[in-house]
Design a protein around this motif. Structure first.
Motif, PDB file in Angstrom:
ATOM      1  N   GLY A 118      31.491 -36.325   1.262  1.00 13.08           N
ATOM      2  CA  GLY A 118      30.297 -35.503   1.359  1.00 13.08           C
ATOM      3  C   GLY A 118      30.458 -34.297   2.274  1.00 13.08           C
ATOM      4  O   GLY A 118      29.497 -33.841   2.883  1.00 13.08           O
ATOM      5  N   MET A 119      31.662 -33.769   2.365  1.00 20.74           N
ATOM      6  CA  MET A 119      31.914 -32.646   3.267  1.00 20.74           C
ATOM      7  C   MET A 119      31.929 -31.293   2.553  1.00 20.74           C
ATOM      8  O   MET A 119      32.305 -30.296   3.158  1.00 20.74           O
ATOM      9  N   THR A 120      31.517 -31.255   1.281  1.00 20.66           N
ATOM     10  CA  THR A 120      31.425 -29.953   0.627  1.00 20.66           C
ATOM     11  C   THR A 120      30.220 -29.211   1.202  1.00 20.66           C
ATOM     12  O   THR A 120      29.249 -29.832   1.644  1.00 20.66           O
ATOM     13  N   ASN A 121      30.340 -27.912   1.244  1.00 19.42           N
ATOM     14  CA  ASN A 121      29.325 -27.032   1.848  1.00 19.42           C
ATOM     15  C   ASN A 121      29.114 -27.320   3.334  1.00 19.42           C
ATOM     16  O   ASN A 121      28.032 -27.107   3.871  1.00 19.42           O
ATOM     17  N   THR A 122      30.140 -27.817   3.971  1.00 24.25           N
ATOM     18  CA  THR A 122      30.127 -28.110   5.401  1.00 24.25           C
ATOM     19  C   THR A 122      31.402 -27.527   6.001  1.00 24.25           C
ATOM     20  O   THR A 122      32.448 -27.511   5.352  1.00 24.25           O
ATOM     21  N   VAL A 123      31.318 -27.078   7.240  1.00 22.11           N
ATOM     22  CA  VAL A 123      32.502 -26.569   7.923  1.00 22.11           C
ATOM     23  C   VAL A 123      33.148 -27.707   8.705  1.00 22.11           C
ATOM     24  O   VAL A 123      32.483 -28.428   9.442  1.00 22.11           O
ATOM     25  N   CYS A 124      34.437 -27.860   8.521  1.00 28.78           N
ATOM     26  CA  CYS A 124      35.231 -28.844   9.275  1.00 28.78           C
ATOM     27  C   CYS A 124      36.259 -28.071  10.089  1.00 28.78           C
ATOM     28  O   CYS A 124      36.899 -27.154   9.566  1.00 28.78           O
ATOM     29  N   THR A 125      36.458 -28.447  11.328  1.00 27.72           N
ATOM     30  CA  THR A 125      37.528 -27.829  12.103  1.00 27.72           C
ATOM     31  C   THR A 125      38.852 -28.448  11.677  1.00 27.72           C
ATOM     32  O   THR A 125      38.885 -29.562  11.140  1.00 27.72           O
ATOM     33  N   PHE A 126      39.911 -27.721  11.916  1.00 30.20           N
ATOM     34  CA  PHE A 126      41.229 -28.272  11.611  1.00 30.20           C
ATOM     35  C   PHE A 126      41.460 -29.540  12.421  1.00 30.20           C
ATOM     36  O   PHE A 126      42.042 -30.502  11.935  1.00 30.20           O
ATOM     37  N   TYR A 127      40.981 -29.526  13.667  1.00 28.08           N
ATOM     38  CA  TYR A 127      41.132 -30.712  14.518  1.00 28.08           C
ATOM     39  C   TYR A 127      40.458 -31.921  13.873  1.00 28.08           C
ATOM     40  O   TYR A 127      41.038 -33.004  13.836  1.00 28.08           O
ATOM     41  N   GLU A 128      39.248 -31.741  13.369  1.00 30.88           N
ATOM     42  CA  GLU A 128      38.547 -32.849  12.718  1.00 30.88           C
ATOM     43  C   GLU A 128      39.348 -33.384  11.535  1.00 30.88           C
ATOM     44  O   GLU A 128      39.398 -34.590  11.303  1.00 30.88           O
ATOM     45  N   LEU A 129      39.955 -32.471  10.788  1.00 29.44           N
ATOM     46  CA  LEU A 129      40.711 -32.885   9.605  1.00 29.44           C
ATOM     47  C   LEU A 129      41.958 -33.685   9.963  1.00 29.44           C
ATOM     48  O   LEU A 129      42.228 -34.715   9.362  1.00 29.44           O
ATOM     49  N   VAL A 130      42.733 -33.185  10.925  1.00 27.81           N
ATOM     50  CA  VAL A 130      44.032 -33.827  11.189  1.00 27.81           C
ATOM     51  C   VAL A 130      44.022 -34.819  12.351  1.00 27.81           C
ATOM     52  O   VAL A 130      44.961 -35.603  12.495  1.00 27.81           O
ATOM     53  N   GLU A 131      42.965 -34.793  13.170  1.00 26.74           N
ATOM     54  CA  GLU A 131      42.919 -35.703  14.324  1.00 26.74           C
ATOM     55  C   GLU A 131      41.642 -36.543  14.394  1.00 26.74           C
ATOM     56  O   GLU A 131      41.543 -37.437  15.221  1.00 26.74           O
ATOM     57  N   GLY A 132      40.667 -36.231  13.563  1.00 25.68           N
ATOM     58  CA  GLY A 132      39.362 -36.884  13.650  1.00 25.68           C
ATOM     59  C   GLY A 132      39.375 -38.349  13.237  1.00 25.68           C
ATOM     60  O   GLY A 132      40.203 -38.778  12.432  1.00 25.68           O
ATOM     61  N   ASP A 133      38.431 -39.087  13.766  1.00 22.53           N
ATOM     62  CA  ASP A 133      38.304 -40.512  13.440  1.00 22.53           C
ATOM     63  C   ASP A 133      37.989 -40.735  11.961  1.00 22.53           C
ATOM     64  O   ASP A 133      38.435 -41.712  11.363  1.00 22.53           O
TER      65      ASP A 133
END
Length: 175
Positions: A118-133
């Motif tokens: 459900g992350m479409t139309n949402t901004v994710c940081t690169f950190y969230e993508l590669v390091e997030g829980d």
């Protein structure tokens, strides 16, 4: 980091000498291709410096005192480049990015995750993508930022994402 499972060839001394017979060499390079991709996936690495590669356990089996010569390493990297699994970072082909998934595969994996979570139309940081829980169980968790950016640029080209720079962070908006 997962343990590397070495194939039987890794303990076979001739595996570390590029074979002169074309058919044998083709099988050898295919085995090396699989080994390199499995190794990079297990160790979550993406960059390879040819000058340092001979010192790594991947190309240097100290238990049988054999290491693949640099020409062999370059031959394998060029083969990986033909399949979309590697890219030279310089004209001299001394530094490489190794992709255990091609960039198109990474792009598809990232986009599927965005849709399924459900992350479409949402901004994710690169950190969230590669390091997030929330991505701990994903194949891209721990992915090198340079590879991440290249995969996201593929999505950008398809109109499925936009890479965003804000303050000192980088992020992506999936569409």
């Amino acid at each position: 980091m997962a343990a590397v499972e070495w194939p039987w060839q890794y303990s076979f001394p001739p595996f570390f000498t590029i074979q002169p017979h074309n058919e044998t060499r083709a099988k050898q390079i295919a085995a090396w291709r699989s080994l390199v991709l499995d190794y990079y996936r297990a160790t979550k690495q993406s960059t390879l410096d040819v000058a340092e590669a001979q010192r790594s356990e991947l190309f240097n089996n100290s238990s049988i005192k054999r290491k693949l010569p640099q020409e062999g390493i370059i031959m394998i990297l060029e083969d990986l480049a033909r399949t979309g699994n590697a890219e030279a970072l310089d004209k001299q082909k001394r530094r490489w990015l190794v992709y255990w998934h091609t960039l198109d595969e990474w792009a598809n994996i990232l986009y599927s995750w965005a849709q399924n979570s459900g992350m479409t139309n949402t901004v994710c940081t690169f950190y969230e993508l590669v390091e997030g829980d929330s991505t701990a169980d994903e194949d891209f968790h721990g992915l090198d930022t340079e590879v991440l950016v290249k995969a996201l640029q593929k999505l950008e080209g398809r109109g499925k994402a936009e890479v965003i720079m804000f303050d000192d962070n980088q992020g992506v908006k999936f569409f």
